[in-house]
Design a protein around this motif. Structure first.
Motif, short mmCIF file in Angstrom:
data_model
loop_
_atom_site.label_atom_id
_atom_site.label_comp_id
_atom_site.label_asym_id
_atom_site.label_seq_id
_atom_site.Cartn_x
_atom_site.Cartn_y
_atom_site.Cartn_z
N UNK A 3 1.01 -1.04 -0.01
CA UNK A 3 0.07 0.07 0.07
C UNK A 3 0.87 1.22 0.11
N UNK A 4 1.81 1.21 0.98
CA UNK A 4 2.70 2.42 0.85
C UNK A 4 3.57 2.57 -0.38
N UNK A 5 4.09 1.26 -1.00
CA UNK A 5 4.92 1.71 -2.02
C UNK A 5 4.02 2.12 -3.30
N UNK A 6 2.88 1.75 -3.36
CA UNK A 6 1.96 2.31 -4.52
C UNK A 6 1.49 3.83 -3.90
N UNK A 7 1.07 4.16 -2.85
CA UNK A 7 1.09 5.37 -2.50
C UNK A 7 2.04 6.34 -2.89
N UNK A 8 3.21 6.00 -2.53
CA UNK A 8 4.53 6.84 -2.45
C UNK A 8 5.38 6.86 -3.74
N UNK A 9 5.48 5.94 -4.71
CA UNK A 9 6.03 5.65 -5.82
C UNK A 9 5.41 5.63 -7.02
N UNK A 38 21.89 -0.16 -1.15
CA UNK A 38 22.05 1.20 -1.66
C UNK A 38 20.70 1.87 -1.53
N UNK A 39 19.52 1.04 -1.90
CA UNK A 39 18.22 1.61 -1.75
C UNK A 39 17.81 2.17 -0.32
N UNK A 40 18.45 1.26 0.70
CA UNK A 40 18.08 1.52 2.13
C UNK A 40 18.85 2.88 2.50
N UNK A 41 20.10 3.06 1.72
CA UNK A 41 21.03 4.07 2.19
C UNK A 41 20.27 5.54 1.61
N UNK A 42 19.37 5.34 0.65
CA UNK A 42 18.80 6.43 -0.16
C UNK A 42 17.29 6.96 0.75
N UNK A 43 16.91 5.97 0.95
CA UNK A 43 15.34 6.00 1.69
C UNK A 43 15.33 6.23 3.14
N UNK A 44 16.38 5.95 3.83
CA UNK A 44 16.60 5.71 5.29
C UNK A 44 16.29 7.52 5.87
N UNK A 46 13.37 -3.03 0.91
CA UNK A 46 13.93 -1.91 1.61
C UNK A 46 12.74 -1.21 2.47
N UNK A 47 11.58 -0.90 1.81
CA UNK A 47 10.67 -0.54 2.41
C UNK A 47 9.89 -1.36 3.67
N UNK A 48 9.75 -2.42 3.33
CA UNK A 48 9.39 -3.34 4.57
C UNK A 48 10.09 -3.15 5.81
N UNK A 49 11.64 -3.36 5.40
CA UNK A 49 12.53 -3.29 6.76
C UNK A 49 12.50 -1.83 7.24
N UNK A 50 12.28 -0.77 6.35
CA UNK A 50 12.42 0.55 7.25
C UNK A 50 11.12 0.61 7.82
N UNK A 51 9.84 0.30 7.17
CA UNK A 51 8.40 0.50 7.92
C UNK A 51 8.71 -0.20 9.35
N UNK A 52 8.94 -1.48 9.17
CA UNK A 52 8.73 -2.42 10.39
C UNK A 52 10.14 -2.55 11.33
N UNK A 53 11.07 -2.23 10.95
CA UNK A 53 12.19 -2.32 11.90
C UNK A 53 12.71 -0.84 12.22
N UNK A 54 12.56 0.11 11.45
CA UNK A 54 12.85 1.56 11.78
C UNK A 54 11.89 2.53 11.86
N UNK A 55 10.59 2.06 11.78
CA UNK A 55 9.54 2.90 11.86
C UNK A 55 9.45 4.39 10.88
N UNK A 56 9.87 4.00 9.63
CA UNK A 56 9.71 4.97 8.65
C UNK A 56 8.71 4.70 7.91
N UNK A 96 7.81 7.93 2.23
CA UNK A 96 8.97 7.69 1.27
C UNK A 96 8.79 8.89 0.03
N UNK A 97 7.58 9.31 -0.12
CA UNK A 97 7.48 10.12 -1.33
C UNK A 97 8.21 11.22 -1.42
N UNK A 98 8.99 11.90 -0.46
CA UNK A 98 9.77 13.06 -0.39
C UNK A 98 11.26 12.44 -0.85
N UNK A 99 11.26 10.95 -0.88
CA UNK A 99 12.59 10.45 -1.51
C UNK A 99 12.47 9.88 -2.68
N UNK A 100 11.45 10.20 -3.49
CA UNK A 100 11.15 9.30 -4.78
C UNK A 100 12.17 9.75 -5.76
#
Length: 370
Positions: A277-283, A364-370, A315-325, A328-332
């Motif tokens: 849902x978040x990936x479709x919404x933000x990207x 690399x994507x984690x580094x950009x979206x974090x 990346x999105x899963x791990x940042x959402x559920x492991x880091x509370x982010x 991502x729209x601002x990082x597209x």
């Protein structure tokens, strides 16, 4: 010598246990269709693949039946000896699903004949359009079946299924997993394929998903499994082997979750749905597209690329559920700029299952979206 006798005894016991009892039986097509309607013959047991024949292939079978050309035997398994209500045995199709489905769909007027040559006058005709004498001939055409004893272990059925299909259309890896690892996790992976956000992101038409080759070959199910395999930094555990490599890595996930409790499966379902849902919404629905640098402009190469899927979905899963982010729209735009990076582009190209490439593109994507 004693050891030889012991081994011989063991061999005899195994041979006795694994011997498959069968019985030949014939049904006319009209009877078979009625049995399918009543649920007496089940076309899609857990170990079966999805229907993959197109209308042309199905039409050639119908033409063969009309012309009385021999077709292969259908293998069925007797599942329940007696049903208390119908007093009728129930059967699952072990081999012959594609043929029986083609027959069933034609007699239910679900497709018109196409691409047949000998009876080319019938091209464009539905079952209801056939002349009466051909309808009778088709309904009365007998189909030879081999019934397999109901007492055999379910794993033996899977073995039979794999062996019988070894000479026909090659089973895809996920179709074999569907056979070997049937259960609640397998069912979850198949059900999540119909998630609207997931289908949009994979470029699968919402209204006619069955027409998509990824769906026909169960590749969409494998992509769901791929997601569950890579998340929570599990991609770091991937070790390529000489033989099947990533195929075995995916199968290990199927095996790991095959005994999962309902609560754990519900958690996996929730994480999957929220992530997509978040990936479709933000990207947007081309989030998994692949681009290349074309004179400092991004040129679209494909609207879906599995290596891009690895990088962004994991990346999105791990940042959402492991880091509370959760945003991502601002990082597209920063994410899209990665396609100008030669190292990142190389990591989603060529042999993209290389361990180094897999880890590099995700991190690399984690580094950009974090």
């Amino acid at each position: 010598m004693d050891n030889l006798k012991y081994n011989l005894t063991s061999l005899q016991e195994k041979a006795k246990e694994r011997t498959v009892k069968t019985q030949g039986i014939e049904y006319d097509i009209e009877t078979l269709i009625k049995k399918i309607d009543k649920g007496v013959v089940k076309l899609d047991p857990d170990y079966q693949r999805r229907h993959r024949w197109d209308d042309k292939t199905s039409s050639r079978l119908i033409e063969s039946l009309i012309l009385n050309i021999p077709i292969p035997i259908v293998y069925i398994s007797q599942d329940v000896d007696v049903d208390s209500e119908t007093e009728e045995s129930r059967y699952s199709v072990i081999d012959g699903q594609q043929r029986l489905t083609a027959m069933y769909n034609f007699l239910k007027n679900k497709y018109a004949l196409t691409g047949i040559e000998t009876l080319d006058e019938l091209n464009g005709c539905y079952y209801k359009d056939l002349p009466p004498f051909l309808i009778r001939r088709l309904e009365e055409r007998s189909v030879k079946c081999l019934r397999i004893d109901s007492t055999i272990d379910s794993q033996v059925k899977y073995d039979i299924f794999e062996r019988l299909n070894s000479g026909s259309i090659k089973l895809e890896a996920q179709e074999l997993r569907n056979a070997v690892y049937s259960g609640k996790f397998n069912d979850l992976c198949k059900s999540l394929c119909s998630n609207v956000n997931f289908r949009k992101l994979l470029q699968i038409d919402i209204d006619t998903p069955e027409m998509n080759n990824r769906v026909k070959k169960m590749e969409d199910v494998e992509i769901v499994l791929r997601f569950f395999t890579l998340i929570d930094n599990n991609y770091e555990n991937y070790k390529k082997t000489k033989d099947k490599g990533f195929t075995d890595f995916l199968s290990a996930t199927m095996k790991r979750y095959s005994q999962a409790e309902d609560g754990e499966l519900l958690t996996l379902k929730t994480k999957f749905e929220k992530t997509f849902f978040i990936i479709n919404r933000d990207f947007g629905d081309t989030a998994f597209a692949k681009y290349k640098d074309d004179d400092e402009n991004l040129k679209l190469q494909s609207k879906y690329n599995v290596a891009v899927f690895d990088a962004l979905a994991t990346t999105c899963h791990d940042l959402i559920f492991n880091e509370g982010i959760f945003e991502f729209g601002a990082k597209k735009q920063e994410f899209l700029k990665l396609f100008f990076d030669r190292d990142f582009y190389d990591s989603i190209s060529g042999s993209y299952l290389d361990i180094t490439k897999l880890k590099f593109r995700i991190e690399k994507v984690k580094e950009i979206l974090r």
